[in-house]
Design a protein around this motif. Structure first.
Motif, PDB file in Angstrom:
ATOM      1  N   THR A   1      -3.321  -1.288  -1.845  1.00 18.22           N
ATOM      2  CA  THR A   1      -2.529  -0.071  -1.703  1.00 18.22           C
ATOM      3  C   THR A   1      -1.533   0.110  -2.841  1.00 18.22           C
ATOM      4  O   THR A   1      -1.072  -0.872  -3.432  1.00 18.22           O
ATOM      5  CB  THR A   1      -1.768  -0.089  -0.362  1.00 18.22           C
ATOM      6  OG1 THR A   1      -0.985   1.093  -0.234  1.00 18.22           O
ATOM      7  CG2 THR A   1      -0.861  -1.299  -0.254  1.00 18.22           C
ATOM      8  N   ASP A   2      -1.215   1.357  -3.143  1.00 18.04           N
ATOM      9  CA  ASP A   2      -0.154   1.652  -4.100  1.00 18.04           C
ATOM     10  C   ASP A   2       1.145   1.997  -3.380  1.00 18.04           C
ATOM     11  O   ASP A   2       2.144   2.304  -4.017  1.00 18.04           O
ATOM     12  CB  ASP A   2      -0.561   2.785  -5.043  1.00 18.04           C
ATOM     13  CG  ASP A   2      -1.017   4.039  -4.303  1.00 18.04           C
ATOM     14  OD1 ASP A   2      -1.108   3.993  -3.058  1.00 18.04           O
ATOM     15  OD2 ASP A   2      -1.284   5.060  -4.961  1.00 18.04           O
ATOM     16  N   LYS A   3       1.117   1.953  -2.038  1.00 20.93           N
ATOM     17  CA  LYS A   3       2.311   2.184  -1.221  1.00 20.93           C
ATOM     18  C   LYS A   3       2.256   1.234  -0.015  1.00 20.93           C
ATOM     19  O   LYS A   3       1.612   1.538   0.994  1.00 20.93           O
ATOM     20  CB  LYS A   3       2.363   3.642  -0.731  1.00 20.93           C
ATOM     21  CG  LYS A   3       2.527   4.680  -1.830  1.00 20.93           C
ATOM     22  CD  LYS A   3       3.926   4.673  -2.402  1.00 20.93           C
ATOM     23  CE  LYS A   3       4.134   5.867  -3.348  1.00 20.93           C
ATOM     24  NZ  LYS A   3       3.253   5.864  -4.515  1.00 20.93           N
ATOM     25  N   VAL A   4       2.922   0.086  -0.117  1.00 27.44           N
ATOM     26  CA  VAL A   4       2.835  -0.943   0.923  1.00 27.44           C
ATOM     27  C   VAL A   4       3.377  -0.436   2.253  1.00 27.44           C
ATOM     28  O   VAL A   4       2.782  -0.685   3.313  1.00 27.44           O
ATOM     29  CB  VAL A   4       3.594  -2.222   0.491  1.00 27.44           C
ATOM     30  CG1 VAL A   4       3.621  -3.234   1.632  1.00 27.44           C
ATOM     31  CG2 VAL A   4       2.943  -2.834  -0.738  1.00 27.44           C
ATOM     32  N   ASN A   5       4.501   0.277   2.226  1.00 32.13           N
ATOM     33  CA  ASN A   5       5.086   0.781   3.470  1.00 32.13           C
ATOM     34  C   ASN A   5       4.129   1.719   4.197  1.00 32.13           C
ATOM     35  O   ASN A   5       4.028   1.710   5.424  1.00 32.13           O
ATOM     36  CB  ASN A   5       6.408   1.495   3.187  1.00 32.13           C
ATOM     37  CG  ASN A   5       7.519   0.532   2.779  1.00 32.13           C
ATOM     38  OD1 ASN A   5       7.428  -0.672   3.038  1.00 32.13           O
ATOM     39  ND2 ASN A   5       8.548   1.054   2.141  1.00 32.13           N
ATOM     40  N   ARG A   6       3.412   2.528   3.430  1.00 34.23           N
ATOM     41  CA  ARG A   6       2.440   3.449   4.034  1.00 34.23           C
ATOM     42  C   ARG A   6       1.296   2.680   4.694  1.00 34.23           C
ATOM     43  O   ARG A   6       0.888   2.990   5.810  1.00 34.23           O
ATOM     44  CB  ARG A   6       1.882   4.373   2.956  1.00 34.23           C
ATOM     45  CG  ARG A   6       0.812   5.348   3.459  1.00 34.23           C
ATOM     46  CD  ARG A   6       0.111   6.026   2.287  1.00 34.23           C
ATOM     47  NE  ARG A   6      -0.654   5.078   1.499  1.00 34.23           N
ATOM     48  CZ  ARG A   6      -0.915   5.217   0.194  1.00 34.23           C
ATOM     49  NH1 ARG A   6      -0.447   6.267  -0.462  1.00 34.23           N
ATOM     50  NH2 ARG A   6      -1.627   4.310  -0.438  1.00 34.23           N
ATOM     51  N   SER A   7       0.788   1.679   4.019  1.00 32.77           N
ATOM     52  CA  SER A   7      -0.373   0.948   4.543  1.00 32.77           C
ATOM     53  C   SER A   7      -0.025   0.151   5.789  1.00 32.77           C
ATOM     54  O   SER A   7      -0.781   0.160   6.764  1.00 32.77           O
ATOM     55  CB  SER A   7      -0.953   0.025   3.474  1.00 32.77           C
ATOM     56  OG  SER A   7      -0.054  -1.013   3.141  1.00 32.77           O
TER      57      SER A   7
ATOM     58  N   TYR B   1      -2.218  -0.991  -7.855  1.00 36.13           N
ATOM     59  CA  TYR B   1      -2.503  -1.350  -6.466  1.00 36.13           C
ATOM     60  C   TYR B   1      -2.123  -2.799  -6.187  1.00 36.13           C
ATOM     61  O   TYR B   1      -2.287  -3.684  -7.032  1.00 36.13           O
ATOM     62  CB  TYR B   1      -3.983  -1.125  -6.152  1.00 36.13           C
ATOM     63  CG  TYR B   1      -4.318   0.338  -5.959  1.00 36.13           C
ATOM     64  CD1 TYR B   1      -4.274   0.923  -4.697  1.00 36.13           C
ATOM     65  CD2 TYR B   1      -4.656   1.138  -7.052  1.00 36.13           C
ATOM     66  CE1 TYR B   1      -4.563   2.266  -4.526  1.00 36.13           C
ATOM     67  CE2 TYR B   1      -4.946   2.482  -6.889  1.00 36.13           C
ATOM     68  CZ  TYR B   1      -4.898   3.037  -5.624  1.00 36.13           C
ATOM     69  OH  TYR B   1      -5.176   4.364  -5.457  1.00 36.13           O
TER      70      TYR B   1
ATOM     71  N   LYS C   1      -9.942   1.009  -7.183  1.00 35.41           N
ATOM     72  CA  LYS C   1      -8.582   0.467  -7.165  1.00 35.41           C
ATOM     73  C   LYS C   1      -8.437  -0.673  -8.174  1.00 35.41           C
ATOM     74  O   LYS C   1      -7.403  -0.800  -8.843  1.00 35.41           O
ATOM     75  CB  LYS C   1      -8.234  -0.021  -5.762  1.00 35.41           C
ATOM     76  CG  LYS C   1      -8.141   1.072  -4.715  1.00 35.41           C
ATOM     77  CD  LYS C   1      -7.938   0.471  -3.339  1.00 35.41           C
ATOM     78  CE  LYS C   1      -7.942   1.525  -2.240  1.00 35.41           C
ATOM     79  NZ  LYS C   1      -7.787   0.913  -0.894  1.00 35.41           N
TER      80      LYS C   1
ATOM     81  N   GLN D   1       0.680   7.622 -11.019  1.00 33.59           N
ATOM     82  CA  GLN D   1      -0.255   6.681 -10.407  1.00 33.59           C
ATOM     83  C   GLN D   1       0.253   5.250 -10.597  1.00 33.59           C
ATOM     84  O   GLN D   1       0.441   4.791 -11.715  1.00 33.59           O
ATOM     85  CB  GLN D   1      -1.646   6.818 -11.014  1.00 33.59           C
ATOM     86  CG  GLN D   1      -2.659   5.820 -10.482  1.00 33.59           C
ATOM     87  CD  GLN D   1      -2.880   5.953  -8.982  1.00 33.59           C
ATOM     88  OE1 GLN D   1      -3.246   7.008  -8.495  1.00 33.59           O
ATOM     89  NE2 GLN D   1      -2.645   4.874  -8.258  1.00 33.59           N
ATOM     90  N   GLU D   2       0.462   4.552  -9.489  1.00 33.40           N
ATOM     91  CA  GLU D   2       0.965   3.185  -9.537  1.00 33.40           C
ATOM     92  C   GLU D   2      -0.179   2.184  -9.432  1.00 33.40           C
ATOM     93  O   GLU D   2      -1.288   2.519  -9.017  1.00 33.40           O
ATOM     94  CB  GLU D   2       1.966   2.950  -8.391  1.00 33.40           C
ATOM     95  CG  GLU D   2       3.180   3.861  -8.433  1.00 33.40           C
ATOM     96  CD  GLU D   2       4.134   3.594  -7.283  1.00 33.40           C
ATOM     97  OE1 GLU D   2       4.062   2.499  -6.698  1.00 33.40           O
ATOM     98  OE2 GLU D   2       4.944   4.482  -6.966  1.00 33.40           O
TER      99      GLU D   2
ATOM    100  N   ASP E   1      -6.439   2.794   2.826  1.00 35.30           N
ATOM    101  CA  ASP E   1      -5.947   1.599   2.149  1.00 35.30           C
ATOM    102  C   ASP E   1      -6.686   0.328   2.561  1.00 35.30           C
ATOM    103  O   ASP E   1      -6.571  -0.695   1.891  1.00 35.30           O
ATOM    104  CB  ASP E   1      -4.447   1.407   2.437  1.00 35.30           C
ATOM    105  CG  ASP E   1      -3.595   2.472   1.761  1.00 35.30           C
ATOM    106  OD1 ASP E   1      -4.051   3.039   0.754  1.00 35.30           O
ATOM    107  OD2 ASP E   1      -2.478   2.732   2.238  1.00 35.30           O
TER     108      ASP E   1
END
Length: 320
Positions: free
Chosen positions: A172-178, A151, A100, A148-149, A311
């Motif tokens: 994480t590359d997706k805060v809402n997911r983590s 992290y 990451k 790809q974003e 994550d």
């Protein structure tokens, strides 16, 4: 509410058939209300446990899948149960975290180490910690992939059982997911999200080198570490019920400044003392609290489940 969560966590550990048999008035919760013991008995008497939730759903009940697991009784048995594969899991987490960092560095300064000082620093870190260069190369390629974003590092503070506190480090590359995944684990295993700052003040950030106690003489390690400029050497905890196998899994923590970190590693290599390849940075509790065996088992299960999340990079606790 906390006691109900604790009861739910403990309840999940017992075989469903035995609970129904011994508790005729037992009810199983689901999203639309309560399912009576008669409904449960009708299903489980004719179906295996793996088909339990799907059969109830076919009857119009929305049941959340709960996996049954063996009970982990006492400090020693819990440590033994959790030892298998622990080192491999730790190494996998380290590789994922480094990956990451490589992706984020590429997003900020490009994929050429010559023109990107962040990548140059990471290459030195990978070499320092004996991490395969293939990890670096794989994530250089990954950083170039479309979509790809970069992290983002996040920290979540958690209350566990018995007054223990935890800090969950996420990249994480997706805060809402983590955050959703962390909250789901806390909901299922009885933890509680704490307000920002409620837990963090109990910890301090330090550069740490972990050395297996069975690989080194205590006095030798103290002398080498302090001569090399270490701030402290934290001894592993000891318990009355420890077996020889338990003792073989103890680790000394050499605490040092960032400036002295590389020097410590070089000195250990010079003395042929093996150390753990970790990130070199940890949160250490300012003071540790002792909890009973039940709280220890529940906290361990909670931490293990948090660490299973992709994550999550690390989980720290002030539990002794």
């Amino acid at each position: 509410m906390g006691s109900l969560q604790a009861f739910g966590v403990i309840l999940k550990r017992f075989p469903l058939n035995s609970i129904i048999h011994k508790s005729p008035r037992f009810f199983h919760p689901h999203s639309s209300g309560l399912c009576s013991s008669s409904s449960l008995a009708a299903v489980t008497s004719s179906s295996p446990l793996w088909a339990f939730d799907s059969e109830l759903k076919s009857r119009g009940n929305q049941v959340r899948r709960i996996w049954m697991s063996p009970v982990c009784m006492g400090r020693r048995s819990c440590k033994i149960a959790g030892r298998k594969g622990a080192q491999d899991a730790k190494k996998a987490k380290l590789y994922a975290r480094i990956g990451k960092e490589v992706v984020s560095a590429c997003k900020r300064g490009g994929t050429n180490p010559t023109s990107n000082p962040l990548l140059t620093t990471l290459l030195e870190k990978i070499k320092e910690l004996d991490i395969p260069k293939e990890i670096f190369d794989r994530n250089i390629k990954r950083a170039s992939e479309k979509g790809q974003e970069a992290y983002i590092e996040k920290t979540y503070e958690v209350y566990g059982y018995g007054g223990a506190s935890m800090v969950v480090e996420v990249s994480t590359d997706k805060v809402n997911r983590s955050v959703a995944a962390v909250r789901e684990v806390l909901k299922d295993y009885g933890g509680k999200m704490a307000d920002s700052g409620s837990v963090m003040f109990k910890f301090r950030r330090a550069r740490v080198v972990n050395v297996k106690a069975s690989n080194v003489d205590k006095d030798q390690l103290l002398n080498i570490s302090l001569d090399a400029g270490a701030e402290d050497v934290i001894e592993p905890p000891e318990y009355e019920d420890d077996t020889e196998e338990d003792k073989s899994e103890r680790y000394y923590k050499i605490v040092t400044s960032t400036e002295n970190y590389s020097g410590i590693l070089s000195k250990l290599r010079e003395e042929n003392i093996k150390f753990e390849t970790d990130g070199g940075s940890e949160l250490l509790p300012m003071s540790s609290i002792e909890v009973d065996d039940e709280a220890m088992d529940l906290n361990k299960e909670l931490m293990d489940k948090l660490l299973e999340l992709d994550d999550v990079d690390a989980v720290y606790t002030d539990q002794k």
